[in-house]
Motif scaffolding. Structure first.
Motif, PDB file in Angstrom:
ATOM      1  N   ASP A 112      16.459 -22.145  -0.958  1.00 17.90           N
ATOM      2  CA  ASP A 112      16.649 -22.721  -2.288  1.00 17.90           C
ATOM      3  C   ASP A 112      18.038 -22.408  -2.827  1.00 17.90           C
ATOM      4  OD1 ASP A 112      14.064 -23.616  -2.159  1.00 17.90           O
ATOM      5  OD2 ASP A 112      13.245 -21.986  -3.384  1.00 17.90           O
ATOM      6  N   SER A 113      18.480 -21.197  -2.624  1.00 16.92           N
ATOM      7  CA  SER A 113      19.773 -20.761  -3.128  1.00 16.92           C
ATOM      8  C   SER A 113      20.471 -19.961  -2.025  1.00 16.92           C
ATOM      9  CB  SER A 113      19.568 -19.885  -4.373  1.00 16.92           C
ATOM     10  OG  SER A 113      20.786 -19.467  -4.872  1.00 16.92           O
ATOM     11  N   PRO A 114      21.335 -20.592  -1.243  1.00 16.77           N
ATOM     12  CA  PRO A 114      21.894 -19.945  -0.054  1.00 16.77           C
ATOM     13  C   PRO A 114      22.850 -18.786  -0.347  1.00 16.77           C
ATOM     14  CG  PRO A 114      22.853 -22.116  -0.355  1.00 16.77           C
ATOM     15  CD  PRO A 114      21.771 -21.971  -1.371  1.00 16.77           C
ATOM     16  N   PHE A 115      23.223 -18.572  -1.591  1.00 16.19           N
ATOM     17  CA  PHE A 115      24.157 -17.495  -1.891  1.00 16.19           C
ATOM     18  C   PHE A 115      23.455 -16.186  -2.250  1.00 16.19           C
ATOM     19  CE2 PHE A 115      26.532 -21.378  -2.612  1.00 16.19           C
ATOM     20  CZ  PHE A 115      27.617 -21.146  -1.816  1.00 16.19           C
ATOM     21  N   VAL A 116      22.126 -16.188  -2.305  1.00 16.01           N
ATOM     22  CA  VAL A 116      21.385 -14.958  -2.586  1.00 16.01           C
ATOM     23  C   VAL A 116      21.591 -13.930  -1.475  1.00 16.01           C
ATOM     24  CG1 VAL A 116      19.069 -13.988  -2.851  1.00 16.01           C
ATOM     25  CG2 VAL A 116      19.704 -16.019  -4.118  1.00 16.01           C
ATOM     26  N   GLY A 128      26.801  -8.426   0.058  1.00 18.08           N
ATOM     27  CA  GLY A 128      27.995  -7.880  -0.592  1.00 18.08           C
ATOM     28  C   GLY A 128      27.692  -6.615  -1.370  1.00 18.08           C
ATOM     29  N   PHE A 129      26.593  -6.619  -2.098  1.00 18.59           N
ATOM     30  CA  PHE A 129      26.182  -5.435  -2.858  1.00 18.59           C
ATOM     31  C   PHE A 129      25.932  -4.254  -1.926  1.00 18.59           C
ATOM     32  CE2 PHE A 129      22.921  -2.786  -4.806  1.00 18.59           C
ATOM     33  CZ  PHE A 129      23.516  -2.506  -6.030  1.00 18.59           C
ATOM     34  N   THR A 130      25.239  -4.510  -0.817  1.00 19.20           N
ATOM     35  CA  THR A 130      24.952  -3.447   0.149  1.00 19.20           C
ATOM     36  C   THR A 130      26.227  -2.942   0.812  1.00 19.20           C
ATOM     37  OG1 THR A 130      22.813  -4.479   0.559  1.00 19.20           O
ATOM     38  CG2 THR A 130      23.566  -2.890   2.180  1.00 19.20           C
ATOM     39  N   THR A 131      27.130  -3.856   1.145  1.00 13.98           N
ATOM     40  CA  THR A 131      28.389  -3.467   1.784  1.00 13.98           C
ATOM     41  C   THR A 131      29.234  -2.603   0.863  1.00 13.98           C
ATOM     42  OG1 THR A 131      28.371  -5.500   3.076  1.00 13.98           O
ATOM     43  CG2 THR A 131      30.475  -4.355   2.884  1.00 13.98           C
ATOM     44  N   VAL A 132      29.371  -3.030  -0.394  1.00 16.89           N
ATOM     45  CA  VAL A 132      30.172  -2.253  -1.344  1.00 16.89           C
ATOM     46  C   VAL A 132      29.536  -0.892  -1.589  1.00 16.89           C
ATOM     47  CG1 VAL A 132      30.935  -2.150  -3.748  1.00 16.89           C
ATOM     48  CG2 VAL A 132      31.249  -4.227  -2.444  1.00 16.89           C
ATOM     49  N   GLY A 133      28.222  -0.865  -1.694  1.00 17.15           N
ATOM     50  CA  GLY A 133      27.537   0.415  -1.894  1.00 17.15           C
ATOM     51  C   GLY A 133      27.721   1.352  -0.720  1.00 17.15           C
ATOM     52  N   SER A 134      27.598   0.826   0.486  1.00 15.05           N
ATOM     53  CA  SER A 134      27.771   1.647   1.689  1.00 15.05           C
ATOM     54  C   SER A 134      29.215   2.153   1.814  1.00 15.05           C
ATOM     55  CB  SER A 134      27.410   0.845   2.936  1.00 15.05           C
ATOM     56  OG  SER A 134      26.084   0.423   2.866  1.00 15.05           O
ATOM     57  N   MET A 187      32.936   1.610  -7.961  1.00 19.10           N
ATOM     58  CA  MET A 187      31.944   1.123  -7.017  1.00 19.10           C
ATOM     59  C   MET A 187      30.999   0.131  -7.691  1.00 19.10           C
ATOM     60  SD  MET A 187      30.059   3.724  -4.420  1.00 19.10           S
ATOM     61  CE  MET A 187      28.508   3.846  -5.265  1.00 19.10           C
ATOM     62  N   ARG A 188      30.561   0.456  -8.902  1.00 15.60           N
ATOM     63  CA  ARG A 188      29.639  -0.423  -9.622  1.00 15.60           C
ATOM     64  C   ARG A 188      30.291  -1.761  -9.959  1.00 15.60           C
ATOM     65  NH1 ARG A 188      28.471   0.749 -15.601  1.00 15.60           N
ATOM     66  NH2 ARG A 188      30.264  -0.596 -15.712  1.00 15.60           N
ATOM     67  N   VAL A 189      31.538  -1.733 -10.399  1.00 18.98           N
ATOM     68  CA  VAL A 189      32.246  -2.966 -10.762  1.00 18.98           C
ATOM     69  C   VAL A 189      32.432  -3.852  -9.535  1.00 18.98           C
ATOM     70  CG1 VAL A 189      34.469  -3.866 -11.554  1.00 18.98           C
ATOM     71  CG2 VAL A 189      33.355  -2.018 -12.800  1.00 18.98           C
ATOM     72  N   ALA A 190      32.767  -3.267  -8.406  1.00 12.73           N
ATOM     73  CA  ALA A 190      32.940  -4.053  -7.184  1.00 12.73           C
ATOM     74  C   ALA A 190      31.612  -4.682  -6.740  1.00 12.73           C
ATOM     75  CB  ALA A 190      33.510  -3.183  -6.076  1.00 12.73           C
ATOM     76  N   ALA A 191      30.536  -3.911  -6.801  1.00 13.63           N
ATOM     77  CA  ALA A 191      29.222  -4.441  -6.406  1.00 13.63           C
ATOM     78  C   ALA A 191      28.778  -5.544  -7.365  1.00 13.63           C
ATOM     79  CB  ALA A 191      28.197  -3.316  -6.366  1.00 13.63           C
ATOM     80  N   GLN A 192      28.989  -5.348  -8.644  1.00 13.42           N
ATOM     81  CA  GLN A 192      28.628  -6.374  -9.616  1.00 13.42           C
ATOM     82  C   GLN A 192      29.477  -7.629  -9.437  1.00 13.42           C
ATOM     83  OE1 GLN A 192      28.992  -4.310 -13.336  1.00 13.42           O
ATOM     84  NE2 GLN A 192      26.796  -3.909 -13.450  1.00 13.42           N
ATOM     85  N   GLY A 193      30.716  -7.450  -9.019  1.00 11.92           N
ATOM     86  CA  GLY A 193      31.580  -8.600  -8.756  1.00 11.92           C
ATOM     87  C   GLY A 193      31.012  -9.486  -7.665  1.00 11.92           C
ATOM     88  N   PHE A 194      30.506  -8.870  -6.586  1.00  8.65           N
ATOM     89  CA  PHE A 194      29.880  -9.651  -5.523  1.00  8.65           C
ATOM     90  C   PHE A 194      28.664 -10.404  -6.036  1.00  8.65           C
ATOM     91  CE2 PHE A 194      32.299  -7.429  -2.273  1.00  8.65           C
ATOM     92  CZ  PHE A 194      32.410  -8.411  -1.306  1.00  8.65           C
TER      93      PHE A 194
END
Length: 97
Positions: A25-29, A35-41, A62-69
């Motif tokens: 339905d939404s291919p960007f999910v 992206g969130f997992t990558t930035v967190g790791s 870290m939070r800002v980068a993850a939220q950006g993704f």
């Protein structure tokens, strides 16, 4: 009472099948999740080598980068849905003379 209204565990979908259905339905999910997992790791990895940077500053970055993704994925998903629902059907319904 009708048995059609009864809840059944067999009808309930699993986590993986739900993720696959939502990604259709939404291919960007999945991109947002990845992206969130990558930035967190990466942030946890860099936590060891942060030198004299305060912990709170590191966590904020870290939070800002993850939220950006995630925001990017939501925005692209909205644009894709708009295109799919409104723009593409209109372009295919135009009759050629």
């Amino acid at each position: 009472m009708s048995s059609d209204n009864q809840w059944s565990a067999d009808e309930d979908e699993g986590q993986l099948s739900r993720l696959i259905r939502k990604s259709r339905d939404s291919p960007f999910v999945p991109e947002g999740i990845a992206g969130f997992t990558t930035v967190g790791s990466y942030g946890l990895y860099k936590l060891k080598y942060r030198r004299d940077q305060k912990m709170s500053i590191h966590l904020i970055h870290m939070r800002v980068a993850a939220q950006g993704f995630v925001v990017r994925a939501v925005t692209l998903s909205g644009l894709y849905s708009t295109y799919k629902d409104y723009i593409r059907p209109r372009s295919f319904s135009v009759s050629k003379k």
